[in-house]
Design a protein around this motif. Sequence first.
Motif, PDB file in Angstrom:
ATOM      1  N   UNK A   1     -31.742 -22.586   3.841  1.00 43.00           N
ATOM      2  CA  UNK A   1     -31.743 -23.852   4.582  1.00 43.00           C
ATOM      3  C   UNK A   1     -30.987 -24.938   3.820  1.00 43.00           C
ATOM      4  N   UNK A   2     -31.174 -24.995   2.495  1.00 40.22           N
ATOM      5  CA  UNK A   2     -30.500 -26.021   1.705  1.00 40.22           C
ATOM      6  C   UNK A   2     -28.988 -25.822   1.715  1.00 40.22           C
ATOM      7  N   UNK A   3     -28.540 -24.564   1.630  1.00 43.49           N
ATOM      8  CA  UNK A   3     -27.094 -24.302   1.674  1.00 43.49           C
ATOM      9  C   UNK A   3     -26.523 -24.749   3.022  1.00 43.49           C
ATOM     10  N   UNK A   4     -27.244 -24.499   4.087  1.00 45.47           N
ATOM     11  CA  UNK A   4     -26.766 -24.893   5.410  1.00 45.47           C
ATOM     12  C   UNK A   4     -26.683 -26.416   5.535  1.00 45.47           C
ATOM     13  N   UNK A   5     -27.674 -27.106   4.994  1.00 41.44           N
ATOM     14  CA  UNK A   5     -27.651 -28.570   5.031  1.00 41.44           C
ATOM     15  C   UNK A   5     -26.502 -29.109   4.200  1.00 41.44           C
ATOM     16  N   UNK A   6     -26.293 -28.534   3.006  1.00 42.83           N
ATOM     17  CA  UNK A   6     -25.225 -28.996   2.120  1.00 42.83           C
ATOM     18  C   UNK A   6     -23.865 -28.958   2.801  1.00 42.83           C
ATOM     19  N   UNK A   7     -23.630 -27.951   3.648  1.00 40.62           N
ATOM     20  CA  UNK A   7     -22.327 -27.786   4.283  1.00 40.62           C
ATOM     21  C   UNK A   7     -22.322 -28.210   5.756  1.00 40.62           C
ATOM     22  N   UNK A   8     -23.378 -28.891   6.184  1.00 39.39           N
ATOM     23  CA  UNK A   8     -23.362 -29.506   7.505  1.00 39.39           C
ATOM     24  C   UNK A   8     -23.743 -28.620   8.669  1.00 39.39           C
ATOM     25  N   UNK A   9     -24.285 -27.447   8.405  1.00 42.28           N
ATOM     26  CA  UNK A   9     -24.683 -26.561   9.508  1.00 42.28           C
ATOM     27  C   UNK A   9     -26.147 -26.834   9.871  1.00 42.28           C
TER      28      UNK A   9
ATOM     29  N   UNK B   1      -7.149 -32.799  10.533  1.00 44.65           N
ATOM     30  CA  UNK B   1      -6.379 -34.045  10.389  1.00 44.65           C
ATOM     31  C   UNK B   1      -6.369 -34.524   8.938  1.00 44.65           C
ATOM     32  N   UNK B   2      -5.197 -34.907   8.439  1.00 46.99           N
ATOM     33  CA  UNK B   2      -5.075 -35.338   7.043  1.00 46.99           C
ATOM     34  C   UNK B   2      -5.985 -36.517   6.725  1.00 46.99           C
ATOM     35  N   UNK B   3      -6.182 -37.384   7.704  1.00 48.34           N
ATOM     36  CA  UNK B   3      -6.954 -38.605   7.482  1.00 48.34           C
ATOM     37  C   UNK B   3      -8.426 -38.331   7.196  1.00 48.34           C
ATOM     38  N   UNK B   4      -8.892 -37.134   7.509  1.00 49.67           N
ATOM     39  CA  UNK B   4     -10.305 -36.822   7.311  1.00 49.67           C
ATOM     40  C   UNK B   4     -10.613 -36.363   5.882  1.00 49.67           C
ATOM     41  N   UNK B   5      -9.598 -36.009   5.119  1.00 47.04           N
ATOM     42  CA  UNK B   5      -9.824 -35.535   3.748  1.00 47.04           C
ATOM     43  C   UNK B   5     -10.092 -36.696   2.799  1.00 47.04           C
TER      44      UNK B   5
ATOM     45  N   UNK C   1     -12.792 -31.707  -4.224  1.00 49.89           N
ATOM     46  CA  UNK C   1     -12.854 -30.490  -3.407  1.00 49.89           C
ATOM     47  C   UNK C   1     -14.294 -30.196  -2.992  1.00 49.89           C
ATOM     48  N   UNK C   2     -15.261 -30.488  -3.860  1.00 52.37           N
ATOM     49  CA  UNK C   2     -16.659 -30.274  -3.477  1.00 52.37           C
ATOM     50  C   UNK C   2     -17.041 -31.163  -2.295  1.00 52.37           C
ATOM     51  N   UNK C   3     -16.600 -32.410  -2.326  1.00 56.85           N
ATOM     52  CA  UNK C   3     -16.880 -33.304  -1.203  1.00 56.85           C
ATOM     53  C   UNK C   3     -16.214 -32.810   0.072  1.00 56.85           C
ATOM     54  N   UNK C   4     -14.973 -32.366  -0.036  1.00 60.32           N
ATOM     55  CA  UNK C   4     -14.250 -31.901   1.150  1.00 60.32           C
ATOM     56  C   UNK C   4     -14.807 -30.594   1.706  1.00 60.32           C
ATOM     57  N   UNK C   5     -15.214 -29.670   0.830  1.00 59.29           N
ATOM     58  CA  UNK C   5     -15.777 -28.415   1.342  1.00 59.29           C
ATOM     59  C   UNK C   5     -17.067 -28.682   2.122  1.00 59.29           C
ATOM     60  N   UNK C   6     -17.864 -29.643   1.653  1.00 59.48           N
ATOM     61  CA  UNK C   6     -19.100 -29.975   2.370  1.00 59.48           C
ATOM     62  C   UNK C   6     -18.804 -30.729   3.660  1.00 59.48           C
ATOM     63  N   UNK C   7     -17.821 -31.593   3.615  1.00 57.95           N
ATOM     64  CA  UNK C   7     -17.459 -32.372   4.798  1.00 57.95           C
ATOM     65  C   UNK C   7     -16.999 -31.469   5.942  1.00 57.95           C
ATOM     66  N   UNK C   8     -16.255 -30.405   5.597  1.00 61.41           N
ATOM     67  CA  UNK C   8     -15.681 -29.540   6.628  1.00 61.41           C
ATOM     68  C   UNK C   8     -16.427 -28.218   6.800  1.00 61.41           C
ATOM     69  N   UNK C   9     -17.540 -28.047   6.092  1.00 61.84           N
ATOM     70  CA  UNK C   9     -18.334 -26.834   6.264  1.00 61.84           C
ATOM     71  C   UNK C   9     -17.614 -25.591   5.789  1.00 61.84           C
ATOM     72  N   UNK C  10     -17.099 -25.628   4.557  1.00 57.31           N
ATOM     73  CA  UNK C  10     -16.327 -24.500   4.011  1.00 57.31           C
ATOM     74  C   UNK C  10     -16.964 -23.996   2.723  1.00 57.31           C
TER      75      UNK C  10
END
Length: 415
Positions: free
Chosen positions: A164-172, A235-239, A306-315
């Motif tokens: 559950x925590x991993x899913x929350x961390x990445x926005x799922x 979109x580039x603006x989202x990174x 990169x950690x912030x972006x991976x969580x933002x985009x669910x990667x």
Amino acid sequence: MKFIVIGITDNPHPWFPPEVMEIIKQGKVFSGGKRHHEIVAPLLPSDAEWIDITIPLDNVFDHYKSLTSSFSTLTSITVFASGDPLFFGFANTIKRKIPEAEIVVYPTFNSLQMLAHKLVMPYHNMRIVSLTGRPWPEFDKALIEGSEKIGILTDREHTPAAIAQRMIDYGYTYYNMHIGEHLGNPCLEKVTTLTLEEATKRSFEMPNCVILSIAPSEAGGVRGGLSKHNFYGIPDSKFTLLDGREKMITKMPIRLLTLQALDLPRKHVLWDIGFCTGSVSIEARLQFPHLQIEAFEIRPECEAIINENTRKFGAPGISIHIGDFLETDITSLPRPDAVFIGGHGGRLKEIIAKVLTVLTEDSCIVMNSVTSPMVHTDSHQLWDEACQELNLKQEAPLRIQLNDYNPIEILKCRR
């Protein structure tokens, strides 16, 4: 060697059909986990020999082989296993360890089936992932691909709370979690349905399993096998960018052309050298979730980005390596069959030479070269020199210009 593999649940008073009871009655050597032994002990013959299935399994199979070679009258070994022995079960282990063995299976319901039955939930469309002694990649892939229903076999590390925590961390966060504990045991059996946030605050007894289902209120937003995070070109603006500098990111159209050049649908391991914001790694992870991605960057401040972006985009699942690539020990990493060089600091030939020490056959290296009057050293020239000296075959470059940006050449080579 013959193995008779009998599936059981956690019911302390198991019922078996007459055929299976006769097999148990006539048996001499039995095997299974300690919990299985406790359950079936009253049913075994008084002179039965029991072999615990414990780690390392090689010792267990050596014991099996020694018994069959020592006793000419021993015709089979009876093994008790949880649920369906062919569902991530011990029958598969026997097939792998002793391919020539004769195997007869008497299955019962597996834990995920029993949990679905308790929930009165159709499970013909459920995606199955085992995290029992396994890492996260298959689970991450199921999330990225937007599976509407995911059945998960857990262990003491990959608990419902950790999942559950991993899913929350990445926005799922749009799934409900159903947890089954001690399924099949009428005294201890428990089924609970929680939000992911609630699940992170709870502990659950082993054995347990999990079914994730998209919450009814969210079902309309996650359809067609894609999660809410899935973009075809982010979109580039989202990174989140390095120091807010727009030029420090591979632009979205260039990213997509770069992924095409890397031929990722047929690849298994991608190395992204000089990831900066992580845009190429993240785009590749979302478009091709089967990939294992190793991302390298010399600047330590890029790790947080990169950690912030991976969580933002669910990667989830991108392996990050901070430090000078030329000083990084790569011998224990999965060998790449696709490499993207996003930054080289003027040491392109040395980087490619190091990559070639681990690059697999039928692989490729791709780099984007910027043509700019402000750049004194032409990256394309460095690329040509490196390919010539290292005996690499170049493909025709693709030249593209976006708006007022400097022209980009997408360069590709093979062994």
